[in-house]
Each structure stands twice: as C-alpha cells, then as structure tokens.
Design a protein around this motif. Structure first.
Motif, PDB file in Angstrom:
ATOM      1  N   VAL A 416      38.479  31.094  32.943  1.00 13.39           N
ATOM      2  CA  VAL A 416      39.227  30.515  34.063  1.00 13.39           C
ATOM      3  C   VAL A 416      39.537  31.595  35.093  1.00 13.39           C
ATOM      4  CG1 VAL A 416      40.149  28.510  32.826  1.00 13.39           C
ATOM      5  CG2 VAL A 416      41.430  30.651  32.741  1.00 13.39           C
ATOM      6  N   ASP A 417      38.947  31.435  36.282  1.00 14.70           N
ATOM      7  CA  ASP A 417      39.188  32.358  37.399  1.00 14.70           C
ATOM      8  C   ASP A 417      40.336  31.767  38.197  1.00 14.70           C
ATOM      9  OD1 ASP A 417      39.185  33.836  39.726  1.00 14.70           O
ATOM     10  OD2 ASP A 417      37.147  33.302  40.329  1.00 14.70           O
ATOM     11  N   THR A 418      41.474  32.452  38.185  1.00 13.58           N
ATOM     12  CA  THR A 418      42.714  31.873  38.717  1.00 13.58           C
ATOM     13  C   THR A 418      43.133  32.567  40.001  1.00 13.58           C
ATOM     14  OG1 THR A 418      44.091  33.426  37.474  1.00 13.58           O
ATOM     15  CG2 THR A 418      43.477  31.378  36.360  1.00 13.58           C
ATOM     16  N   TRP A 419      43.238  31.811  41.079  1.00  8.23           N
ATOM     17  CA  TRP A 419      43.684  32.378  42.365  1.00  8.23           C
ATOM     18  C   TRP A 419      45.161  32.097  42.595  1.00  8.23           C
ATOM     19  CZ3 TRP A 419      46.365  30.652  46.475  1.00  8.23           C
ATOM     20  CH2 TRP A 419      46.482  31.551  47.566  1.00  8.23           C
ATOM     21  N   TRP A 420      45.878  33.125  42.966  1.00  8.72           N
ATOM     22  CA  TRP A 420      47.278  32.961  43.390  1.00  8.72           C
ATOM     23  C   TRP A 420      47.771  34.269  43.957  1.00  8.72           C
ATOM     24  CZ3 TRP A 420      51.613  34.725  40.045  1.00  8.72           C
ATOM     25  CH2 TRP A 420      51.176  35.405  38.904  1.00  8.72           C
ATOM     26  N   GLN A 421      49.050  34.326  44.353  1.00  5.27           N
ATOM     27  CA  GLN A 421      49.624  35.509  45.000  1.00  5.27           C
ATOM     28  C   GLN A 421      51.051  35.733  44.510  1.00  5.27           C
ATOM     29  OE1 GLN A 421      49.462  33.725  49.047  1.00  5.27           O
ATOM     30  NE2 GLN A 421      47.946  35.311  49.501  1.00  5.27           N
ATOM     31  N   THR A 422      51.570  36.925  44.777  1.00 10.92           N
ATOM     32  CA  THR A 422      52.985  37.184  44.523  1.00 10.92           C
ATOM     33  C   THR A 422      53.819  36.087  45.187  1.00 10.92           C
ATOM     34  OG1 THR A 422      52.504  39.542  44.569  1.00 10.92           O
ATOM     35  CG2 THR A 422      54.818  38.908  44.791  1.00 10.92           C
ATOM     36  N   GLU A 423      53.410  35.718  46.379  1.00 14.99           N
ATOM     37  CA  GLU A 423      54.153  34.738  47.158  1.00 14.99           C
ATOM     38  C   GLU A 423      54.098  33.337  46.559  1.00 14.99           C
ATOM     39  OE1 GLU A 423      51.996  36.935  48.248  1.00 14.99           O
ATOM     40  OE2 GLU A 423      52.590  37.809  50.170  1.00 14.99           O
ATOM     41  N   GLY A 502      46.464  34.436  54.100  1.00  9.96           N
ATOM     42  CA  GLY A 502      45.904  35.748  54.410  1.00  9.96           C
ATOM     43  C   GLY A 502      44.555  35.985  53.748  1.00  9.96           C
ATOM     44  N   ASP A 503      44.029  34.984  53.037  1.00  5.26           N
ATOM     45  CA  ASP A 503      42.725  35.108  52.384  1.00  5.26           C
ATOM     46  C   ASP A 503      41.678  34.272  53.124  1.00  5.26           C
ATOM     47  OD1 ASP A 503      43.740  36.714  50.433  1.00  5.26           O
ATOM     48  OD2 ASP A 503      43.393  35.340  48.772  1.00  5.26           O
ATOM     49  N   GLY A 504      40.460  34.767  53.132  1.00  2.00           N
ATOM     50  CA  GLY A 504      39.337  33.981  53.623  1.00  2.00           C
ATOM     51  C   GLY A 504      38.701  33.237  52.455  1.00  2.00           C
ATOM     52  N   HIS A 528      45.332  45.523  42.999  1.00  2.00           N
ATOM     53  CA  HIS A 528      46.662  45.837  43.529  1.00  2.00           C
ATOM     54  C   HIS A 528      46.640  45.799  45.045  1.00  2.00           C
ATOM     55  CE1 HIS A 528      47.539  46.796  39.523  1.00  2.00           C
ATOM     56  NE2 HIS A 528      46.957  47.980  39.496  1.00  2.00           N
ATOM     57  N   ARG A 529      47.681  45.181  45.582  1.00  2.00           N
ATOM     58  CA  ARG A 529      47.763  45.086  47.031  1.00  2.00           C
ATOM     59  C   ARG A 529      48.339  46.346  47.629  1.00  2.00           C
ATOM     60  NH1 ARG A 529      50.272  39.230  48.197  1.00  2.00           N
ATOM     61  NH2 ARG A 529      50.959  40.267  50.088  1.00  2.00           N
ATOM     62  N   VAL A 530      47.617  46.925  48.572  1.00  2.00           N
ATOM     63  CA  VAL A 530      48.089  48.110  49.271  1.00  2.00           C
ATOM     64  C   VAL A 530      47.815  47.861  50.751  1.00  2.00           C
ATOM     65  CG1 VAL A 530      47.854  50.605  49.489  1.00  2.00           C
ATOM     66  CG2 VAL A 530      47.298  49.521  47.307  1.00  2.00           C
TER      67      VAL A 530
HETATM   68  C1  7RM Z   1      48.156  37.289  41.291  1.00  2.21           C
HETATM   69  C2  7RM Z   1      47.971  38.378  42.309  1.00  2.21           C
HETATM   70  C3  7RM Z   1      47.234  38.387  45.817  1.00  2.21           C
HETATM   71  C4  7RM Z   1      45.874  38.511  46.438  1.00  2.21           C
HETATM   72  C5  7RM Z   1      45.347  37.207  46.984  1.00  2.21           C
HETATM   73  C6  7RM Z   1      43.855  37.443  46.918  1.00  2.21           C
HETATM   74  C7  7RM Z   1      43.677  38.230  45.635  1.00  2.21           C
HETATM   75  C8  7RM Z   1      44.181  37.103  43.428  1.00  2.21           C
HETATM   76  C9  7RM Z   1      42.298  36.083  43.018  1.00  2.21           C
HETATM   77  C10 7RM Z   1      42.193  36.737  44.263  1.00  2.21           C
HETATM   78  C11 7RM Z   1      40.045  35.952  44.511  1.00  2.21           C
HETATM   79  C12 7RM Z   1      41.166  35.344  42.544  1.00  2.21           C
HETATM   80  N1  7RM Z   1      48.960  38.520  43.229  1.00  2.21           N
HETATM   81  N2  7RM Z   1      43.378  37.374  44.479  1.00  2.21           N
HETATM   82  N3  7RM Z   1      43.537  36.337  42.531  1.00  2.21           N
HETATM   83  N4  7RM Z   1      41.067  36.672  45.011  1.00  2.21           N
HETATM   84  N5  7RM Z   1      40.062  35.313  43.334  1.00  2.21           N
HETATM   85  N6  7RM Z   1      41.161  34.699  41.364  1.00  2.21           N
HETATM   86  O1  7RM Z   1      46.984  39.057  42.269  1.00  2.21           O
HETATM   87  O2  7RM Z   1      50.040  39.290  45.314  1.00  2.21           O
HETATM   88  O3  7RM Z   1      49.067  40.951  43.856  1.00  2.21           O
HETATM   89  O4  7RM Z   1      47.624  39.587  45.174  1.00  2.21           O
HETATM   90  O5  7RM Z   1      44.920  38.899  45.433  1.00  2.21           O
HETATM   91  O6  7RM Z   1      43.445  38.216  48.002  1.00  2.21           O
HETATM   92  O7  7RM Z   1      45.826  36.983  48.293  1.00  2.21           O
HETATM   93  S1  7RM Z   1      48.969  39.639  44.406  1.00  2.21           S
END
Ligand code: 7RM
Length: 651
Positions: A416-423, A502-504, A528-530
């Motif tokens: 399972v490839d899971t997309w999400w964010q801190t937000e 903020g993602d494409g 990691h987000r930088v």
């Molecule tokens: C959970 C986490 C968020 C950013 C997000 C994306 C990237 C995270 C995936 C992904 C492609 C995924 N939180 N991202 N998961 N891109 N496929 N499954 O990572 O706040 O640290 O980062 O990470 O760009 O906006 S985070």
C-alpha cells in the motif's frame, strides 16, 4: 508559489506506461477488514455521516452535537463531543481482553529489548501524567519532547494527552538551534529529553543539545531527563530533574481529562516554502478518528498482527502510525531505536524475524537503499510472517515497488503506497488492500470520504496539475501556530475554499493518482521535508557567504539531494575547506538531514531582470540537462559559465 509549475521532466511517462496490475488475491479479500465494494459510493453519498460512523468506534465521554462545522478554511469536527486520546489508547483496552496483550514491542539499537503490555503502558502513562500534573502542567500548556526512540517517548506523549497538555515532539536529529526556535515558537516551559540515544553504533548527545538550545530560552523552567545511554551530562540545579526522580513519588493513577473534540492535541513543526518552520496544529476528536480508521482499514489490522512502522516518532508518520492509530486500535506496535545498518545491513529483517512482524510500513528511500545493498541481507532472515507492506514519504518508483513486493514480500503481500502530509494528519490517498487493484508507482485512490482532485492553473479538473482536497476531512490541520495569515496564504489562496497540497499529480484512465512531488520550494530528502529557504538562510548566516540559492536535485536513493549555489563575499576564497565548512554549518544550524551534498561556488547567480533567482535553471544544471528557456535572464552568460563550472566539479 502560484508560479510554480508541475515538473514536466519527471519520468511520469515511464510511470504511466507501467502496466503491471496487482489485484488482491481471493484469500486476502475474503478475510480483509474492509472488502465491501460499495464503501466508496456510500461514503461519497454522505461523507460527514461516513466519518461519524468511524468516530463512533472511539470512546466518547460525551457525544458530539454537530458532526461538522465548516467555515472555510476552518473546520470543526464532532463539535461538543468530549473524549481523551490516552483513554482511547489505553483505558478502554485494559478494561477488556487486551489488558495483557503487547502494546509496544521495543528494540534498542544495542540489542536490548522491552515489551510493554497495555497494562504496563497504562501504568507508566498514569504515573508520568500524575507527575506532570503535580508539577503544575496544565491543560493547554505546550510540552516540548526531544527524545530518542525509546518507550518513554510515547509514554510522555500519551501522558500529555491524558492531562490535556499539547506536545511538540522534535526529531532527535535536529540541531540545538532548530530546537530553540521550536521551543520559542511554542512557548514551552517544560522540555522532556534524555542524556542521549543510540544511533549507528554511536550516541546522540540530546541533553547537551538541549542545554545549548536553552541558552537564550529563559522561558523553560523544567527539563526532565531520561537516563538512556548513561553518559555524563550536566544537570542544572533547580531546572533539570531525572525522569526517575520526577515520577518517584507521583500517584499511580491520573484520571484522563475529558477534552473537547476541538481542543489542541499537538503541534508538529514542518518545513514550508519560507525559512521559518510552521507549527502545524492538530486537535483531538477528528484527528483520532482519522488515524484510527485509516490505520485499521489500510493496514487490514487483525487481532494477531504485529505491526511495525519504521519511521521516527519525530515525524508525523510516527505520531499517527506508531503511536496513536495503532494504540487506539489496540494493536501491537513495534518501535526500533536505531539505523537499518547496525550492526549489519540485515537489522530490519532480523527485527521482522525476531518479533514475527506481519505488517511493515517504511519509506521509498529505505527501500532503494535495501535494493542497493542487495538481496543477500533480507535473504538471511525468515520473512514469512509478513503479509502486508506499506510505503510513505515520497513517490515510490515502480522498480522499488516491485522489488519490495518481490524480495521483502515474497510476492504474497500487497504493497500500500500511502499519500498524506503532516498537515493532513492521516493517510488520504491509498489503496484498501482488500479492494484495490494495485499499480506500482501509484498511490491509487482517495480513501472513502476523501475528495481529492487534480486541477489545472485555472481550477479545472485536469489529467495533470495540482493535487487538491475539496472537502474537509477529520484529521486536517486546524491552522499554523501563531500565524493565521500564513495558514490562509499557504493552503487556501490558490483556489477558493479548496485545500492546496503543494504537490503535483496526474490521473490515469482509471482515475488513479500518480504523485509527482512538490511544486513549491520544499525539497523531499529521504522523505523529510526541508525548505530551500531554510537552507539558504543557514548558508547566508555564515560570515563568508554573500548569497545562496538551494535546490533539490534528483537522487537515486534519497529522492532528492540538496545542492547549494553559493556566492562568497569579496576577498573570500571558494576553497574545498570552505565547502566542508559550509556543509557543516548547515548541519549545525538545522541538523544533519539538511547537509548539502554539493556546494557550487559561483561569482553570480542566474537572475531574472526583476532579481528573482531562476531555480529551474539551477536544477537543469545540477541534473545535467540542457538548459530550458533562458530568455528572461538578466545575464545569460551567468548560467553558461555556471554549467561548465558544475560539470568540471562533478568530473
Ligand atoms: C507523511 C509525510 C509530505 C509530503 C507530501 C508529498 C510527499 C508523502 C507520499 C508522498 C508521493 C506518497 N508527511 N509524500 N507520501 N509523495 N507518494 N505516498 O510524509 O509532511 O513529511 O511530507 O511528502 O510531497 O506533500 S510530510
């Protein structure tokens, strides 16, 4: 940010040509936690009702009056409801058959190990909560936690939630300056840390870092120090107290404070497109509903599972999917202190074998590293207990996906490839393993009740564009701590009443989502987000630097690596020594995770006539591409000379 363009050069064409499909096996479907095909339509008909049904799985001291109050960009979920997170993660389990089940299986890097049952964890959390309360910590206070990956970290978090204090966990890899900035922003008066933690055979001096961070942070009155490594530390009398002394005379029980559904649960700092990290605000009822439901369905959680998320609790993945989701579900969650290569490159697989891990959730950067190390390491271990694999943090390339599926999962385990964010607080785009046909490289479809879409610049649905969320979801951020304007500007200004991620992303003919990475000035280094600006401000803070431009360049393992183009002050020599010094300087200011791979000295940076640095051209240079459109440059000669300089340096 509005000007940012979706990266057109990403090998998405290759991704979209990726035709392999993996439908769930009959056996998996049969016993899956969620295998009802109609669930998506059901949730779509009434997403508020859908989330209410999920919220009912939790224990509420008082039911909510209204499920959703949506005044864009502010949402309130389960308004009027009262609950407590630690009660949901502990009390309700110790009252039933889960009392003696392993809640936390912990492995220290040196090889020490502890197993805490729900009852053990309940006792530890109660005592620490009682001690915090006796010390004067009140509902709403912000407690900063800067700890290694040891059981006392989730214990401290749960104790905060028990008394209604909010935690702000800072990743142990951050530098003293980064810690100071976060303590200051949250206005914490209490810090919980340890003498140190183990990492790659060495130790991380957390107490020493804390001392340094607290120079210039007089607001902090108390520092609680856990003994982990036993190395000598300085204890400042009147301020510092050992964990064991702190809890010694505290009561054994501390009742869980009934919290309002919308009370602050925690702050977590993350990088945005400016230099200053944002304190992301999460509240109680919606967040816990979101993490609990997603954890159960996406990881197909059964009573006999041993679940391991390899993230650090310092990141949101650890908050939601090591601590809160698993414990709220009464699961057994594994936690590992150290790195995957200590004492050898088979450490993860040793852990899977030792504890009989059934579900493993890790990051693409780790998977690519394992690929590089070779199959011999996983092959040393019995991985037959595994039945489900997960990925998070960045786009996973199909090759890594298939390797993970084949070598780690033995061809049996859905990935399972899971997309999400801190937000977002919890997973939003993901397969449900008992329903979804998987395509390597795609996070597939929105979780039921989630309304994700890809929009073009004008706000029309498109095959390729910006990923947005059109309806509120329970775990969504409730703001940026102390900066409501930035909250609006960052997430809610590109489109009306629609959340901008903020993602494409692209959609394929089945409506599947293919994530393309960030479209703003945020880099994703090993998941990691930088922010580029954070690194730039660290660089210009150095006495020799006049100007700096930072970009993320494609990297086989890390996803992106940091490259910095630096103009030195006159009279300064751009020497190899200075290069090392600058890399060290950035690591000192932010932490090792932000250390640039490359520093390129340049007399000038490519700028438009209005003075904007053209990062796109710097990326072209760093990634060895032909230069894109250079007509808007003030001085086209600058990039040409930079390009040849860069190529020279790389050679
Ligand atoms: C959970 C986490 C968020 C950013 C997000 C994306 C990237 C995270 C995936 C992904 C492609 C995924 N939180 N991202 N998961 N891109 N496929 N499954 O990572 O706040 O640290 O980062 O990470 O760009 O906006 S985070």
């Amino acid at each position: 940010m509005a000007q940012a363009k979706v990266k057109a050069d990403v090998p998405i064409e290759a991704l979209l040509k990726e035709k392999r499909k993996f439908p769930p096996s009959k056996a998996f479907v049969k016993s899956a936690v969620m295998n009802r095909k109609t669930i998506y339509a059901e949730a779509q008909r009434n997403y508020v009702k859908f989330w209410e049904q999920r919220a009912r799985e939790l224990h509420w001291f008082k039911p909510w009056k209204k499920a959703l109050e949506w005044r864009p960009p502010y949402a309130k979920w389960f308004v009027g409801g009262k609950l407590n997170v630690s009660y949901n993660c502990l009390d309700r389990h110790v009252e039933g058959p889960r009392k003696t089940r392993a809640a936390l299986i912990w492995e220290g890097e040196p090889g020490d190990s502890r197993v805490l049952t729900y009852w053990d964890l309940y006792r530890e959390v109660n005592r620490f909560a009682a001690a915090l309360k006796r010390h004067g910590v009140r509902k709403g206070d912000r407690v900063t936690i800067y700890m290694p990956m040891v059981p006392e970290l989730p214990i401290a978090m749960l104790a905060c939630t028990r008394i209604g204090a909010a935690h702000s966990v800072i990743f142990g890899g951050f530098s003293p300056e980064a810690v100071r900035e976060r303590i200051h922003d949250a206005e914490s008066t209490l810090v919980i840390t340890a003498d140190g933690g183990y990492r790659r055979g060495g130790t991380v001096p957390l107490k020493k870092n804390t001392d340094e961070a607290l120079r210039g942070a007089p607001g902090v009155k108390t520092v609680i120090v856990l003994k982990r490594t036993g190395e000598p530390v300085e204890m400042q009398s009147g301020r510092d107290i050992w964990w064991d002394d702190f809890v010694k005379d505290a009561g054994a029980r501390c009742p869980a404070e009934p919290m309002d559904s919308e009370d602050l649960l925690y702050l977590l700092y993350t990088s945005g497109s400016t230099g200053k990290p944002k304190g992301i605000i999460h509240t109680t009822g919606g967040y816990l509903t979101g993490v609990t439901a997603t954890h159960k369905w996406i990881f197909d959680l059964h009573d006999d599972d041993v679940y391991w998320c390899t993230a650090d609790i310092g990141w949101v993945t650890g908050h939601s999917y090591i601590v809160y989701g698993p414990l709220a579900n009464g699961a057994t969650t594994v936690m590992y202190e150290g790195t995957p290569d200590y004492p050898d490159k088979d450490r993860f697989w040793r852990i899977v074998e030792k504890y009989g891990v059934t579900i493993c959730y890790t990051a693409p950067t780790a998977i690519r590293t394992f690929m590089k190390w070779g199959e011999e390491y996983p092959k040393r271990c019995d991985l037959s207990s595994l039945r489900l694999l997960g990925s998070v943090g960045e786009p996973i390339n199909p090759e890594a996906w298939v390797w993970y599926w084949k070598v780690i999962g033995g061809g049996r385990c859905p990935v399972v490839d899971t997309w999400w964010q801190t937000e977002t607080g919890h997973i939003l785009i993901t397969p449900l393993p008992g329903l979804t046909t998987l395509k390597p490289g795609s996070a597939t479809l929105p979780f039921p009740g989630v309304d994700a879409e890809v929009l073009d610049e004008k706000g029309n649905p498109a095959k390729s564009g910006y990923l947005v969320l059109r309806k509120p979801w329970p775990g969504m951020l409730r703001g940026i701590w102390g900066d409501p304007d930035r909250f609006v500007k960052q997430y809610w200004s590109k489109y009306d009443n629609i959340y901008f991620t903020g993602d494409g992303a692209k959609r394929d003919e089945d409506g599947y989502f293919w994530l393309l990475g960030r479209v703003d000035d945020v880099m994703n280094v090993s998941g990691h987000r930088v922010s580029t600006m954070e690194v730039e401000s660290a660089l210009v803070d150095h006495k020799s630097v006049a100007e700096a431009a930072v970009i993320g360049k494609m990297h086989d393992i890390k996803g992106q690596a940091i490259a910095a183009f630096v103009t030195v002050k006159s009279g300064v020599d751009g020497s190899p020594q200075l290069m090392d010094e600058l890399k060290g300087h950035v690591a000192k200011k932010i932490g090792a995770l932000a250390r640039p791979d490359d520093i390129i000295f340049s007399a000038e940076l490519p700028k438009t006539r209005s003075g904007k640095i053209m990062r796109r051209l710097l990326r072209d240079i760093a990634e060895g591409r032909a230069l894109g459109d250079t007509t808007t440059l003030a001085d086209p000669a600058v990039v040409a000379s930079l390009k040849s300089k860069y190529e020279e340096q790389e050679a």
